[in-house]
Design a protein around this motif. Structure first.
Motif, PDB file in Angstrom:
ATOM      1  N   ASN A 548       0.965  -1.262  -0.174  1.00  0.00           N
ATOM      2  CA  ASN A 548       0.028  -0.142  -0.283  1.00  0.00           C
ATOM      3  C   ASN A 548       0.820   1.317  -0.028  1.00  0.00           C
ATOM      4  O   ASN A 548       0.404   2.397   0.551  1.00  0.00           O
ATOM      5  CB  ASN A 548      -0.828  -0.042   1.155  1.00  0.00           C
ATOM      6  N   ALA A 549       2.088   1.193  -0.608  1.00  0.00           N
ATOM      7  CA  ALA A 549       2.938   2.326  -0.757  1.00  0.00           C
ATOM      8  C   ALA A 549       2.362   3.391  -1.498  1.00  0.00           C
ATOM      9  O   ALA A 549       1.551   3.077  -2.554  1.00  0.00           O
ATOM     10  CB  ALA A 549       4.036   1.829  -1.242  1.00  0.00           C
ATOM     11  N   LEU A 550       2.574   4.467  -1.298  1.00  0.00           N
ATOM     12  CA  LEU A 550       2.341   5.650  -2.355  1.00  0.00           C
ATOM     13  C   LEU A 550       2.881   5.437  -3.574  1.00  0.00           C
ATOM     14  O   LEU A 550       4.102   5.055  -3.705  1.00  0.00           O
ATOM     15  CB  LEU A 550       2.764   7.083  -1.812  1.00  0.00           C
ATOM     16  N   PRO A 551       2.270   6.011  -4.584  1.00  0.00           N
ATOM     17  CA  PRO A 551       2.898   5.929  -6.057  1.00  0.00           C
ATOM     18  C   PRO A 551       3.990   6.793  -6.267  1.00  0.00           C
ATOM     19  O   PRO A 551       4.121   7.933  -5.689  1.00  0.00           O
ATOM     20  CB  PRO A 551       1.671   6.113  -6.864  1.00  0.00           C
ATOM     21  N   TRP A 552       4.762   6.527  -7.290  1.00  0.00           N
ATOM     22  CA  TRP A 552       5.653   7.451  -7.693  1.00  0.00           C
ATOM     23  C   TRP A 552       5.001   8.795  -8.520  1.00  0.00           C
ATOM     24  O   TRP A 552       4.015   8.305  -9.296  1.00  0.00           O
ATOM     25  CB  TRP A 552       6.941   6.558  -8.623  1.00  0.00           C
ATOM     26  N   THR A 553       5.414   9.735  -8.210  1.00  0.00           N
ATOM     27  CA  THR A 553       4.973  11.047  -9.132  1.00  0.00           C
ATOM     28  C   THR A 553       5.954  12.231  -9.498  1.00  0.00           C
ATOM     29  O   THR A 553       7.126  11.972  -8.749  1.00  0.00           O
ATOM     30  CB  THR A 553       3.631  11.429  -8.429  1.00  0.00           C
ATOM     31  N   ARG A 554       5.759  13.085 -10.016  1.00  0.00           N
ATOM     32  CA  ARG A 554       6.557  14.101 -10.357  1.00  0.00           C
ATOM     33  C   ARG A 554       6.007  15.448 -10.235  1.00  0.00           C
ATOM     34  O   ARG A 554       4.568  15.506 -10.479  1.00  0.00           O
ATOM     35  CB  ARG A 554       7.146  14.021 -11.843  1.00  0.00           C
ATOM     36  N   ILE A 555       6.490  16.543  -9.924  1.00  0.00           N
ATOM     37  CA  ILE A 555       5.746  17.842  -9.823  1.00  0.00           C
ATOM     38  C   ILE A 555       6.788  18.657 -10.519  1.00  0.00           C
ATOM     39  O   ILE A 555       7.977  18.592 -10.928  1.00  0.00           O
ATOM     40  CB  ILE A 555       5.756  18.309  -8.317  1.00  0.00           C
ATOM     41  N   ARG A 556       6.605  20.185 -10.456  1.00  0.00           N
ATOM     42  CA  ARG A 556       7.412  21.132 -11.331  1.00  0.00           C
ATOM     43  C   ARG A 556       8.648  21.313 -10.597  1.00  0.00           C
ATOM     44  O   ARG A 556       8.589  21.294  -9.274  1.00  0.00           O
ATOM     45  CB  ARG A 556       6.720  22.362 -11.346  1.00  0.00           C
ATOM     46  N   ALA A 557       9.817  21.236 -11.130  1.00  0.00           N
ATOM     47  CA  ALA A 557      11.201  21.401 -10.443  1.00  0.00           C
ATOM     48  C   ALA A 557      11.145  22.865  -9.943  1.00  0.00           C
ATOM     49  O   ALA A 557      10.505  23.843 -10.281  1.00  0.00           O
ATOM     50  CB  ALA A 557      12.264  21.176 -11.847  1.00  0.00           C
ATOM     51  N   ALA A 558      11.993  22.554  -8.972  1.00  0.00           N
ATOM     52  CA  ALA A 558      12.474  23.919  -8.249  1.00  0.00           C
ATOM     53  C   ALA A 558      13.522  24.827  -9.075  1.00  0.00           C
ATOM     54  O   ALA A 558      13.994  24.249 -10.115  1.00  0.00           O
ATOM     55  CB  ALA A 558      13.042  23.757  -6.992  1.00  0.00           C
ATOM     56  N   ALA A 559      13.467  25.825  -8.880  1.00  0.00           N
ATOM     57  CA  ALA A 559      14.457  26.804  -9.428  1.00  0.00           C
ATOM     58  C   ALA A 559      15.803  26.811  -8.944  1.00  0.00           C
ATOM     59  O   ALA A 559      15.877  27.348  -7.666  1.00  0.00           O
ATOM     60  CB  ALA A 559      14.024  28.333  -9.595  1.00  0.00           C
ATOM     61  N   TYR A 560      16.760  26.143  -9.428  1.00  0.00           N
ATOM     62  CA  TYR A 560      17.932  25.878  -8.701  1.00  0.00           C
ATOM     63  C   TYR A 560      19.102  25.765  -9.694  1.00  0.00           C
ATOM     64  O   TYR A 560      18.929  25.643 -11.124  1.00  0.00           O
ATOM     65  CB  TYR A 560      18.160  24.535  -7.827  1.00  0.00           C
ATOM     66  N   ASP A 561      20.504  26.178  -9.626  1.00  0.00           N
ATOM     67  CA  ASP A 561      21.457  26.156 -10.721  1.00  0.00           C
ATOM     68  C   ASP A 561      22.473  25.045  -9.863  1.00  0.00           C
ATOM     69  O   ASP A 561      22.840  25.046  -8.928  1.00  0.00           O
ATOM     70  CB  ASP A 561      22.125  27.552 -10.409  1.00  0.00           C
ATOM     71  N   ARG A 562      22.621  24.023 -10.925  1.00  0.00           N
ATOM     72  CA  ARG A 562      23.894  22.869 -10.617  1.00  0.00           C
ATOM     73  C   ARG A 562      25.147  23.836 -10.557  1.00  0.00           C
ATOM     74  O   ARG A 562      25.658  24.752 -10.748  1.00  0.00           O
ATOM     75  CB  ARG A 562      23.919  22.206 -11.890  1.00  0.00           C
TER      76      ARG A 562
END
Length: 692
Positions: A548-562
């Motif tokens: 009953n684990a929560l599913p994988w999902t995605r949201i909008r990326a944060a603004a960051y610089d490598r």
């Protein structure tokens, strides 16, 4: 009305046999407030209805008898009347059904081990037949009859006997050892208390909602607090249960016991007294009960009645007095070491920091204690020391690190980046928050490797993912656990405004966290840049193993610089590592062991033919030599503390092949960066993403 009446009748039928344990008033209060908190604050609000009841029922049975050694099908048929009635029990605060199931379980456990002891009396086991012991019974059906379950136990006892026989024990010794082991199992189940039954049911309830939501009874809550702050007030000794005694397993350096010189490994605690008060006999007591008596306020006196470990049961006792002090659990704190890596004419010094958990003394911080334990402060100090020792690169070892404080994971990331977002959280209402490091500067800006395995979870994954997303270092090892959820711990006494209610704590999932690149580690974990042979299977032991684990999902990326781009050198590092691994005999053996473990994981049974089993055992001992301890057929509680300590020291000296491989990779990273005249950190991270 009929539904509740059936439940009551079934409850009475079960309880009439021998229901020793019964719910207490604080249990009803605890389940009431827990249900309210779960409904209001959980990330995945779930109605308490028949559907949840069925899930609780299945999880409760699995927690009690997951391998189906105790109940038979007739028991399950009898208990099935509760399958869709546990929701009523929760809503009505009527815990009799839960306790009736638990009481039947304890009776069945005692009956099975009594039968096991009877088998030992008959003796005469034959090991020349083609029988097999099915040790993986998770998917097995319930035994259709008592006779069928007795056959299962016959094979189980034969397997226990054969393990000890293959370890070189004589038959008479084996019979005595197993009889004592089974007798101890009966004693343990007889010592179970109402709090144990309640905690088992509560965890079936909470974990039926989501795998990482759980209930901590008062004693378990205290142990959790100790594990987070890495300190307690006590005598500074690690204890274990052995036969009927609480035994000193090891003495903590610098603690009251060690400084007194009056206790050593193997000594048995017979009784405990508070100050000048009377002694309380603890022979036959549960380990947690003895530990609770020994712990106490700072600077208070505890007296112990000790039977020396090397003396017989009728030997002279000695009584000692110790003043309780704050004991730092240093063995669970961050540690450093240095590995020298040679490659031709080059010698690279690689610093290693091992972090077992993301600990934090929350209470100490609330009180303004500047010396309160903190994983980040400890690692920062160790990085400073490694810098003074002129290391060329650093490996942060997060293997077996199951997480801890989210705040510490964020702060620790800040030691390796300037400023920027570290993790995003989405709550039950769908709102996304960005948490990051706002403290300029770094504690280490040189080459970095992060070593992970299948037990690296939660806060470990947040840190490893951030380092990977920023390009700040190389992630090495195996796929991590895959826990992408955030928990908070709620004190139920505080929730009801009664400090003396003794209700325990509720650990519930309140959010899901996401990497700054928008993905989550949920189910998939962190994938290493350079993978080592996998000795674990995420589908069996990781988040993906939870139904009953929560599913994988995605949201909008944060603004960051490598802060760096190591993408172009990762293929070169992979090639260099492959060449080194192909020529290193220890690492080649590791790959062979990983392949063998994959094969063994497919097995569901063991041969009870002595010749065949001995051949299999000897072959495995050769494959695992120097990597894993040879099976001696003993339980941890049956091993001699001094011998156990010596074995652990010997194991520590065995070369850590994975750590050495990670150090080589970081040394290669040092060389490649220097060859290309590139720094490990190339640019400052953007702070734009820190605004919510």
């Amino acid at each position: 009305m009929l539904k509740k009446l059936c439940c009551i009748v079934l409850c009475i039928a079960l309880s009439a046999q021998a229901a020793d344990l019964a719910p207490q008033p604080q249990h009803q209060r605890a389940i009431r407030v827990s249900t309210a908190l779960l409904g209001h604050y959980h990330y995945k609000p779930t109605p308490v209805d028949d559907q949840l009841s069925a899930a609780i029922f299945e999880r409760y049975l699995k927690s009690l008898d997951g391998d189906k050694y105790y109940f038979v099908q007739a028991d399950i048929d009898q208990l099935n009347g509760y399958r869709t009635r546990l929701d009523d029990a929760i809503n009505d605060e009527d815990l009799q059904p839960a306790f009736a199931i638990f009481n039947l379980y304890t009776r069945r456990v005692e009956e099975r081990f009594v039968y096991a002891r009877e088998l030992l009396k008959t003796g005469g086991f034959r090991f020349d037949q083609n029988e097999r012991f099915a040790f993986d019974r998770d998917k097995a059906s319930w035994a259709p009859s008592e006779d069928a379950l007795r056959q299962v136990w016959q094979l189980r006892v034969k397997n226990d006997w054969l393990r000890l026989k293959l370890a070189g024990k004589a038959d008479s010794e084996i019979a005595t050892m197993l009889d004592k082991r089974y007798e101890q199992s009966i004693r343990r189940v007889k010592r179970l208390k109402s709090d144990d039954a309640f905690q088992a049911f509560m965890n079936a309830y909470t974990m039926a909602i989501e795998p990482h939501t759980s209930y901590l009874g008062p004693r378990a809550s205290a142990d959790f607090d100790i594990s987070m702050r890495l300190s307690l007030f006590g005598i500074g000794a690690v204890l274990q249960e052995r036969d009927d005694y609480t035994v000193i397993r090891e003495v903590t350096p610098g603690g009251p016991a060690a400084l007194s010189g009056q206790l050593k490994a193997g000594d048995r605690i017979v009784a405990v007294a508070q100050g000048e008060g009377p002694f309380v006999d603890v022979v036959g007591s549960r380990l947690d009960e003895t530990v609770a008596l020994i712990r106490g306020p700072a600077d208070s006196v505890v007296r112990l009645d000790i039977l020396p470990g090397d003396a017989g049961p009728d030997a002279r006792h000695r009584q000692i007095s110790l003043v309780r002090k704050k004991v730092d659990l240093a063995q669970q704190a961050a540690k450093k070491s240095i590995l020298d890596v040679s490659d031709g004419n080059d010698l690279r010094r690689i610093g290693v920091i091992t972090l077992p958990t993301f600990y934090s003394d929350f209470e100490g911080e609330r009180q303004g204690d500047r010396n309160a334990r903190s994983a980040t402060r400890d690692v920062e100090r160790l990085l400073g020391e490694l810098g003074k020792e002129k290391v060329d690169g650093v490996v942060l070892d997060l293997r077996h690190n199951g997480g801890g404080s989210l705040k510490e994971a964020i702060a620790l990331t800040g030691l390796f980046i300037d400023t920027g977002p570290v993790v995003m959280e989405r709550n039950a209402q769908g709102r996304v928050f960005v948490d990051g490091d706002s403290n300029p500067g770094t504690a280490w800006d040189g080459p970095l490797g992060v070593l992970i395995d299948g037990e690296s979870a939660s806060a470990s994954e947040i840190f490893a993912a951030a380092i990977q997303d920023y390009g700040r270092g190389i992630v090495i090892g195996e796929q991590s656990y895959g826990k992408g959820t955030v928990q908070t711990v709620l004190n139920l006494d505080q929730a009801v405004g009664d400090d003396k209610a003794n209700l325990g704590e509720l650990r519930l999932t309140i959010a899901q966290f996401f990497r700054v690149n928008g993905g989550t580690t949920q189910l998939r974990g962190v994938q290493p840049d350079i993978a080592f042979p996998a000795t674990s299977d995420p589908t069996l032991t990781g988040e993906a193993s939870n139904d009953n684990a929560l599913p994988w999902t995605r949201i909008r990326a944060a603004a960051y610089d490598r802060v760096a781009d190591l993408g172009d050198i990762i293929p070169q590092l992979q090639a260099r590592h492959a060449a080194w691994a192909a020529n290193d005999p220890d690492f080649k053996k590791l790959a062979e062991v990983a392949t063998e473990l994959q094969r063994l994981r497919q097995l569901k049974s063991l041969s009870l033919n002595e010749t065949e089993r001995r051949r299999e055992t000897e072959a495995q001992e050769k494959r695992f030599a120097g990597i894993a301890r040879v099976d001696d057929g003993l339980l941890d509680s049956e091993r001699d503390p001094e011998r156990e300590k010596a074995d652990e020291k010997a194991a520590d000296k065995v070369k850590d092949i994975r750590l050495r491989g990670a150090a080589h990779i970081v040394a290669d990273e040092v060389n490649l960066l220097r060859e290309n005249a590139r720094p490990a950190v190339q640019q400052r991270a953007s702070q734009a993403a820190l605004s919510h």
